[in-house]
Design a protein around this motif. Sequence first.
Motif, PDB file in Angstrom:
ATOM      1  N   LEU A   9       0.832  -1.206   0.000  1.00  0.00           N
ATOM      2  CA  LEU A   9       0.000   0.000   0.000  1.00  0.00           C
ATOM      3  C   LEU A   9       0.865   1.254   0.000  1.00  0.00           C
ATOM      4  O   LEU A   9       0.556   2.238  -0.693  1.00  0.00           O
ATOM      5  CB  LEU A   9      -0.923  -0.004   1.225  1.00  0.00           C
ATOM      6  CG  LEU A   9      -2.088  -0.996   1.180  1.00  0.00           C
ATOM      7  CD1 LEU A   9      -2.655  -1.227   2.572  1.00  0.00           C
ATOM      8  CD2 LEU A   9      -3.179  -0.497   0.232  1.00  0.00           C
ATOM      9  N   GLU A  14      -2.781  -1.364  -5.257  1.00  0.00           N
ATOM     10  CA  GLU A  14      -4.158  -1.579  -4.824  1.00  0.00           C
ATOM     11  C   GLU A  14      -4.222  -2.945  -4.160  1.00  0.00           C
ATOM     12  O   GLU A  14      -3.844  -3.956  -4.767  1.00  0.00           O
ATOM     13  CB  GLU A  14      -5.095  -1.519  -6.020  1.00  0.00           C
ATOM     14  CG  GLU A  14      -6.568  -1.637  -5.665  1.00  0.00           C
ATOM     15  CD  GLU A  14      -7.461  -1.566  -6.897  1.00  0.00           C
ATOM     16  OE1 GLU A  14      -8.587  -2.091  -6.830  1.00  0.00           O
ATOM     17  OE2 GLU A  14      -7.024  -0.996  -7.914  1.00  0.00           O
ATOM     18  N   SER A  16      -6.432  -5.797  -1.790  1.00  0.00           N
ATOM     19  CA  SER A  16      -7.635  -6.314  -1.147  1.00  0.00           C
ATOM     20  C   SER A  16      -7.311  -7.684  -0.580  1.00  0.00           C
ATOM     21  O   SER A  16      -6.286  -8.278  -0.905  1.00  0.00           O
ATOM     22  CB  SER A  16      -8.802  -6.403  -2.138  1.00  0.00           C
ATOM     23  OG  SER A  16      -8.536  -7.398  -3.116  1.00  0.00           O
ATOM     24  N   ARG A  30      -7.205  -0.917   6.440  1.00  0.00           N
ATOM     25  CA  ARG A  30      -8.337  -0.179   5.846  1.00  0.00           C
ATOM     26  C   ARG A  30      -8.061   1.319   5.834  1.00  0.00           C
ATOM     27  O   ARG A  30      -8.395   2.018   4.875  1.00  0.00           O
ATOM     28  CB  ARG A  30      -9.619  -0.495   6.605  1.00  0.00           C
ATOM     29  CG  ARG A  30     -10.208  -1.867   6.249  1.00  0.00           C
ATOM     30  CD  ARG A  30     -11.447  -2.145   7.063  1.00  0.00           C
ATOM     31  NE  ARG A  30     -12.074  -3.412   6.664  1.00  0.00           N
ATOM     32  CZ  ARG A  30     -12.734  -4.213   7.486  1.00  0.00           C
ATOM     33  NH1 ARG A  30     -12.835  -3.885   8.774  1.00  0.00           N
ATOM     34  NH2 ARG A  30     -13.273  -5.336   7.049  1.00  0.00           N
ATOM     35  N   LYS A  31      -7.440   1.816   6.899  1.00  0.00           N
ATOM     36  CA  LYS A  31      -7.113   3.241   6.961  1.00  0.00           C
ATOM     37  C   LYS A  31      -6.089   3.625   5.889  1.00  0.00           C
ATOM     38  O   LYS A  31      -6.040   4.778   5.456  1.00  0.00           O
ATOM     39  CB  LYS A  31      -6.592   3.598   8.354  1.00  0.00           C
ATOM     40  CG  LYS A  31      -7.673   3.582   9.425  1.00  0.00           C
ATOM     41  CD  LYS A  31      -7.103   3.857  10.809  1.00  0.00           C
ATOM     42  CE  LYS A  31      -8.205   3.793  11.868  1.00  0.00           C
ATOM     43  NZ  LYS A  31      -7.665   3.978  13.244  1.00  0.00           N
ATOM     44  N   GLY A  33      -6.165   2.243   2.951  1.00  0.00           N
ATOM     45  CA  GLY A  33      -6.828   2.110   1.663  1.00  0.00           C
ATOM     46  C   GLY A  33      -7.097   0.698   1.210  1.00  0.00           C
ATOM     47  O   GLY A  33      -7.609   0.490   0.100  1.00  0.00           O
ATOM     48  N   LYS A  35      -8.972  -2.910   0.906  1.00  0.00           N
ATOM     49  CA  LYS A  35     -10.337  -3.413   0.971  1.00  0.00           C
ATOM     50  C   LYS A  35     -10.269  -4.820   1.558  1.00  0.00           C
ATOM     51  O   LYS A  35      -9.721  -5.739   0.940  1.00  0.00           O
ATOM     52  CB  LYS A  35     -10.963  -3.442  -0.427  1.00  0.00           C
ATOM     53  CG  LYS A  35     -12.450  -3.775  -0.432  1.00  0.00           C
ATOM     54  CD  LYS A  35     -13.022  -3.644  -1.849  1.00  0.00           C
ATOM     55  CE  LYS A  35     -14.533  -3.871  -1.849  1.00  0.00           C
ATOM     56  NZ  LYS A  35     -15.091  -3.727  -3.211  1.00  0.00           N
TER      57      LYS A  35
END
Length: 444
Positions: A9, A14, A16, A30-31, A33, A35
């Motif tokens: 990150l 990206e 998840s 999550r903070k 970014g 998922k």
Amino acid sequence: MSGLAKYLLENGCEVSGSDIKESKYIDKLRKLGAKVFIGHYESNLPEDCVVVASTAIREDNPELQKAKRLGLTIYHRSDLLAEISMQDKFFIGFSGTHGKTTTSGLASYVLDLTGYEPSFVVGGIIPELGVNAQSTNGKYFVAELDESDGTIVKYAPNICVINNLEPDHLDFYKDGMKSLLATFEKFISNIKEDSIVLINNDCEVLKQLHAHKVMTFGLNDADYTAKNIVFNQDCTTFDVYFKGELLTSLSIILKGRHNVYNSLAVIASLHQSGVDIEKVKKHFATFSGMGRRFQKVGEFDGISVYDDYAHHPTEIKATLSCAESFKNKRVIAVFQPHRYTRLKNLWNDFLNAFDGVDEVIITDVYAASEDPIEGITGENFANELKTHTDINCKYISGDIKSVAKGLFPLLENGDIVIGLGAGTITSLGKELLALNEGLANAVN
């Protein structure tokens, strides 16, 4: 896995993923970014991604099965860490059966506070920094190198520290020390000729390893030695000698002789990496240890609760040796066996791991994705421990909330409770605090 996700990150990827339950690690991701889904389902998986999985993920995992059907690239977590480590940085790797989280965390911590801006991926939260990974533009990259599944052979650090070797992960190393040593021989044979392997010279089995350039650390005959060790109530001090000459003096607040070894391993690795020892030395005295390493997690009514990741007999002995500083207090060890295979293979060693405490509570086994083994249960182990030792021993079944409910009425002012294990035992302190709060509210 959370450390690797954080690293990606911070490099603009990206990310998840999924996990079986919520956690503080997920909140942090999550903070940043990420998922993150709770539960493993096919629908969680994008159709245009690279999949990274740990050894704990079984072949029947629905996301992994979908990835295979789609022909997606699938990396083991070690592949990703190896890829990261091959960036243009000076790579310091910490390995061995015990101490690799503490040594990699300590090295990252002192480098960071000194201003070297290290990148790192380690196996636990560094409390003072609040993270287990970071990506920077600094020269150094520090990582904890896991040997549990043999993937350590994928790494090629510039400085390789091997803290110690003992039989563990015998579900993978079927021939015990023979296959473990063979894996480490292959690992160090992969590193460059100008790389340095730093080994604990007081660990006899490590002397069987062969490398291009070996240097040693220890308390006796070694290149780096710790002398004049003084165990004070609030700190430990010692002098560090390099090839017979005084290099520096250290003060650490970490307890136990094993942490003298850990600190010595770090100072030796940093010295060989070209780090200014006089600049970093002061920060050794402010390192409180890694999360879940004899970490105080709660206190109520004069009762102190500690949490420790120890799940191997040697680690348990080392942790409980730290409890010797609690004079005239009742020490209660709460042990959650981690993996059926480990409890089975090291059964007799575990029976001899609890000297020095007043009471031992045994919980059910934390499976860690393993299937049960007939006869290998927390209850059976507790029953044999009762006949093996004079220490008061009790088995409490159920989840950790149930364990806390069974333990809570037994506690008295001044008691020291130490949770031991790599599983859900980490929530014992939280559950005991909740019970105490509930009792206080009922009284009011």
